[in-house]
Scaffold this motif. Structure first.
Motif, PDB file in Angstrom:
ATOM      1  N   ALA A 194      65.423 168.118  74.613  1.00  0.00           N
ATOM      2  CA  ALA A 194      65.021 166.878  75.302  1.00  0.00           C
ATOM      3  C   ALA A 194      64.216 165.978  74.366  1.00  0.00           C
ATOM      4  O   ALA A 194      64.408 164.752  74.331  1.00  0.00           O
ATOM      5  N   GLY A 195      63.320 166.577  73.592  1.00  0.00           N
ATOM      6  CA  GLY A 195      62.533 165.789  72.651  1.00  0.00           C
ATOM      7  C   GLY A 195      63.388 165.199  71.547  1.00  0.00           C
ATOM      8  O   GLY A 195      63.191 164.042  71.136  1.00  0.00           O
ATOM      9  N   LEU A 196      64.352 165.975  71.066  1.00  0.00           N
ATOM     10  CA  LEU A 196      65.245 165.494  70.015  1.00  0.00           C
ATOM     11  C   LEU A 196      66.073 164.303  70.501  1.00  0.00           C
ATOM     12  O   LEU A 196      66.283 163.332  69.754  1.00  0.00           O
ATOM     13  N   ILE A 197      66.518 164.362  71.745  1.00  0.00           N
ATOM     14  CA  ILE A 197      67.267 163.242  72.323  1.00  0.00           C
ATOM     15  C   ILE A 197      66.387 161.995  72.394  1.00  0.00           C
ATOM     16  O   ILE A 197      66.823 160.878  72.074  1.00  0.00           O
ATOM     17  N   GLN A 198      65.140 162.174  72.796  1.00  0.00           N
ATOM     18  CA  GLN A 198      64.217 161.044  72.867  1.00  0.00           C
ATOM     19  C   GLN A 198      63.995 160.417  71.487  1.00  0.00           C
ATOM     20  O   GLN A 198      63.948 159.195  71.348  1.00  0.00           O
ATOM     21  N   VAL A 199      63.851 161.270  70.470  1.00  0.00           N
ATOM     22  CA  VAL A 199      63.670 160.754  69.112  1.00  0.00           C
ATOM     23  C   VAL A 199      64.914 159.998  68.663  1.00  0.00           C
ATOM     24  O   VAL A 199      64.821 158.934  68.037  1.00  0.00           O
ATOM     25  N   PHE A 200      66.081 160.529  69.001  1.00  0.00           N
ATOM     26  CA  PHE A 200      67.344 159.868  68.635  1.00  0.00           C
ATOM     27  C   PHE A 200      67.461 158.500  69.293  1.00  0.00           C
ATOM     28  O   PHE A 200      67.899 157.530  68.671  1.00  0.00           O
ATOM     29  N   LEU A 201      67.052 158.418  70.553  1.00  0.00           N
ATOM     30  CA  LEU A 201      67.191 157.162  71.294  1.00  0.00           C
ATOM     31  C   LEU A 201      66.115 156.140  70.946  1.00  0.00           C
ATOM     32  O   LEU A 201      66.397 154.948  70.836  1.00  0.00           O
ATOM     33  N   TRP A 202      64.873 156.599  70.773  1.00  0.00           N
ATOM     34  CA  TRP A 202      63.764 155.646  70.652  1.00  0.00           C
ATOM     35  C   TRP A 202      62.898 155.830  69.403  1.00  0.00           C
ATOM     36  O   TRP A 202      61.941 155.081  69.207  1.00  0.00           O
ATOM     37  N   LEU A 261      72.995 152.612  81.087  1.00  0.00           N
ATOM     38  CA  LEU A 261      71.792 153.161  81.705  1.00  0.00           C
ATOM     39  C   LEU A 261      70.574 152.303  81.419  1.00  0.00           C
ATOM     40  O   LEU A 261      69.460 152.637  81.835  1.00  0.00           O
ATOM     41  N   GLY A 262      70.806 151.210  80.685  1.00  0.00           N
ATOM     42  CA  GLY A 262      69.692 150.327  80.334  1.00  0.00           C
ATOM     43  C   GLY A 262      68.905 150.817  79.132  1.00  0.00           C
ATOM     44  O   GLY A 262      67.756 150.419  78.917  1.00  0.00           O
ATOM     45  N   ILE A 263      69.537 151.676  78.312  1.00  0.00           N
ATOM     46  CA  ILE A 263      68.863 152.271  77.150  1.00  0.00           C
ATOM     47  C   ILE A 263      69.557 151.809  75.882  1.00  0.00           C
ATOM     48  O   ILE A 263      70.792 151.777  75.812  1.00  0.00           O
ATOM     49  N   ASN A 264      68.777 151.441  74.881  1.00  0.00           N
ATOM     50  CA  ASN A 264      69.307 151.071  73.577  1.00  0.00           C
ATOM     51  C   ASN A 264      68.816 152.078  72.538  1.00  0.00           C
ATOM     52  O   ASN A 264      67.635 152.409  72.500  1.00  0.00           O
ATOM     53  N   SER A 265      69.729 152.550  71.706  1.00  0.00           N
ATOM     54  CA  SER A 265      69.357 153.475  70.628  1.00  0.00           C
ATOM     55  C   SER A 265      69.569 152.803  69.288  1.00  0.00           C
ATOM     56  O   SER A 265      70.703 152.523  68.893  1.00  0.00           O
ATOM     57  N   ARG A 266      68.489 152.532  68.594  1.00  0.00           N
ATOM     58  CA  ARG A 266      68.587 151.895  67.281  1.00  0.00           C
ATOM     59  C   ARG A 266      69.321 152.784  66.295  1.00  0.00           C
ATOM     60  O   ARG A 266      70.113 152.320  65.475  1.00  0.00           O
ATOM     61  N   THR A 267      69.096 154.107  66.372  1.00  0.00           N
ATOM     62  CA  THR A 267      69.761 155.034  65.457  1.00  0.00           C
ATOM     63  C   THR A 267      71.263 155.040  65.682  1.00  0.00           C
ATOM     64  O   THR A 267      72.053 154.981  64.729  1.00  0.00           O
ATOM     65  N   LEU A 268      71.697 155.096  66.945  1.00  0.00           N
ATOM     66  CA  LEU A 268      73.122 155.083  67.267  1.00  0.00           C
ATOM     67  C   LEU A 268      73.759 153.774  66.837  1.00  0.00           C
ATOM     68  O   LEU A 268      74.853 153.757  66.265  1.00  0.00           O
ATOM     69  N   ASP A 269      73.086 152.658  67.095  1.00  0.00           N
ATOM     70  CA  ASP A 269      73.606 151.351  66.675  1.00  0.00           C
ATOM     71  C   ASP A 269      73.765 151.290  65.159  1.00  0.00           C
ATOM     72  O   ASP A 269      74.729 150.704  64.647  1.00  0.00           O
ATOM     73  N   SER A 270      72.820 151.905  64.434  1.00  0.00           N
ATOM     74  CA  SER A 270      72.875 151.895  62.967  1.00  0.00           C
ATOM     75  C   SER A 270      74.065 152.692  62.453  1.00  0.00           C
ATOM     76  O   SER A 270      74.722 152.300  61.485  1.00  0.00           O
ATOM     77  N   ILE A 271      74.358 153.824  63.120  1.00  0.00           N
ATOM     78  CA  ILE A 271      75.507 154.647  62.710  1.00  0.00           C
ATOM     79  C   ILE A 271      76.809 153.878  62.920  1.00  0.00           C
ATOM     80  O   ILE A 271      77.674 153.818  62.042  1.00  0.00           O
ATOM     81  N   ILE A 272      76.949 153.251  64.085  1.00  0.00           N
ATOM     82  CA  ILE A 272      78.181 152.541  64.417  1.00  0.00           C
ATOM     83  C   ILE A 272      78.398 151.357  63.489  1.00  0.00           C
ATOM     84  O   ILE A 272      79.512 151.077  63.040  1.00  0.00           O
ATOM     85  N   SER A 273      77.312 150.640  63.176  1.00  0.00           N
ATOM     86  CA  SER A 273      77.427 149.447  62.339  1.00  0.00           C
ATOM     87  C   SER A 273      77.512 149.771  60.855  1.00  0.00           C
ATOM     88  O   SER A 273      77.707 148.875  60.027  1.00  0.00           O
TER      89      SER A 273
END
Length: 401
Positions: A194-202, A261-273
């Motif tokens: 759960a903590g790892l997911i939070q770090v990934f998202l925010w 879900l109203g959540i933005n992940s900067r890390t995920l956006d960086s991977i995709i871009s």
């Protein structure tokens, strides 16, 4: 696992400083002095225990604090112009280095306890408390979609990620994951996930590097019983499957689901871009630091010199050491650091000291090669305290296995 004693209770209090301070900020009449109250709650028991047992405060800890203070004093005598960064309103040395709640003072507290089993027992209890505390910090970003961040210059910015949150959370995620590996309890596994997911998202990418470093170091140099050929092959296979799945189509769908879900992940956006390796200005800062090192290779510029000349910390512990102390002394410190790491990873015969060292090595290196400064990074000084404690235990011929 052994019980927590008085010294480890004090270490736990020290680590819980953020919670103690936060509790008093909720009281309007006390919010202005919340930091002072929190420090008193930590240091009054510390003083009482010291009066009854002065030996808990190790001489090397006092010498280290005095040495750090001397380095800053000598620097400002040579470079009086550094007063502007030493006493900066938002990032003074009393807010970052001589805080009594972080940095070199973490060395003081962790050196008080000479039994690694007690330290681990304390960390297990505190990690659950601090995990939930940091998890509650995401409430505002869930409500507003953005973090309110105080930047290095004191200005306020609203951002999709919070570097401080990422590193604070990964600190406890790594500890929880360690206990998941060693005790096989599902609770620790779920909390670390759960903590790892939070770090990934925010959080920030550097924080995820800390977790990866821990997995590599611990499976390779930690408990050898955990690392078998079968497990190595399984980890490799799962990694290959995971990487094969990480194509943009799947990631874009995951991004759409998270955004719904109203959540933005900067890390995920960086991977995709394709911008996951974007250094966010670190290369410019580090190149500037290198230019200053080349300009004064022998003696360096003293403590906090990167803040004055470059306008920011170096974002790399080795560069900061070289700019601070010059190439001869800074290079020697880097070599000694690498010798220490090699010794603790390969030669440390006590599994508990070895585990503690790997935990704090991973946390500190994941941060100090991307962000922060060794002067203020508590995990760095804790790692040094663990090394010294292990060396002392060898000399005393004490084995805590």
């Amino acid at each position: 696992m052994v019980n927590v004693n008085k010294t480890t209770f004090l270490i736990g209090l020290f680590l819980c400083f953020p919670i103690i301070r936060e509790a008093f900020t909720w009281v309007p009449q006390l919010s202005g002095i919340a930091t002072i109250i929190a420090l008193l709650i930590i240091y009054i028991p510390f003083e009482l225990l010291f009066l009854t047992n002065p030996k808990i405060v190790k001489l090397d800890a006092l010498i280290l604090i005095a040495l750090v203070a001397m380095i800053f004093i000598i620097t400002i005598l040579i470079f009086p112009e550094y007063k502007s960064v030493y006493f900066d309103e938002n990032n003074s040395i009393f807010q970052k280095v001589f805080t009594f709640r972080s940095g070199v003072f973490a060395y003081l507290f962790f050196r008080m306890e000479e039994n690694p089993k007690r330290i681990l027992s304390m960390l297990k209890k505190v990690s659950i408390i601090l995990f939930f505390y940091h998890s509650l910090r995401i409430k505002d970003v869930l409500d507003d979609g953005l973090w309110e961040i105080t930047l290095f210059d004191g200005s306020i910015a609203h951002m999709r990620y919070n570097m401080s949150f990422g590193y604070d959370m990964i600190f406890w995620v790594i500890i929880l994951f360690y206990f998941f590996l060693t005790e096989k309890k599902i609770l620790f596994g779920l909390l670390s996930l759960a903590g790892l997911i939070q770090v990934f998202l925010w959080g920030s990418r550097g924080a995820l590097v800390s977790f990866l470093l821990f997995v590599i170091f611990y499976l390779t140099f930690g408990d050898r019983k955990l690392f078998t050929v079968k497990k190595a092959l399984l980890i490799t296979l799962l990694s290959m499957i995971f990487l094969s799945l990480l194509n943009n189509n799947i990631l874009i769908k995951l991004q759409s689901f998270i955004n719904s879900l109203g959540i933005n992940s900067r890390t995920l956006d960086s991977i995709i871009s394709g911008e996951i390796t974007n250094d966010n200005g670190r290369e410019f800062i580090q190149n500037t630091v290198l230019a200053f090192i080349n300009n004064s290779p022998l003696v360096g510029y003293g403590a906090y010199s990167d803040r004055y000349w470059v306008g920011h910390y170096s974002h790399n512990i080795f560069l900061e050491l070289l700019m601070t102390f010059g190439i001869p002394l800074g290079g020697m410190l880097i070599i000694l650091f690498l010798i220490m790491v090699t010794f603790m990873l390969i030669k440390c015969k006590n599994i508990h000291w070895n585990s503690l060292f790997i935990i704090f090595l991973s946390i500190s290196m994941g941060r100090l090669f991307f962000s922060s400064s060794f002067w203020q990074e508590s995990s760095f000084w804790i790692m040094l305290a663990i090394f010294v404690s292990y060396i002392k235990s060898i000399k005393r011929r004490v084995n805590y296995d």
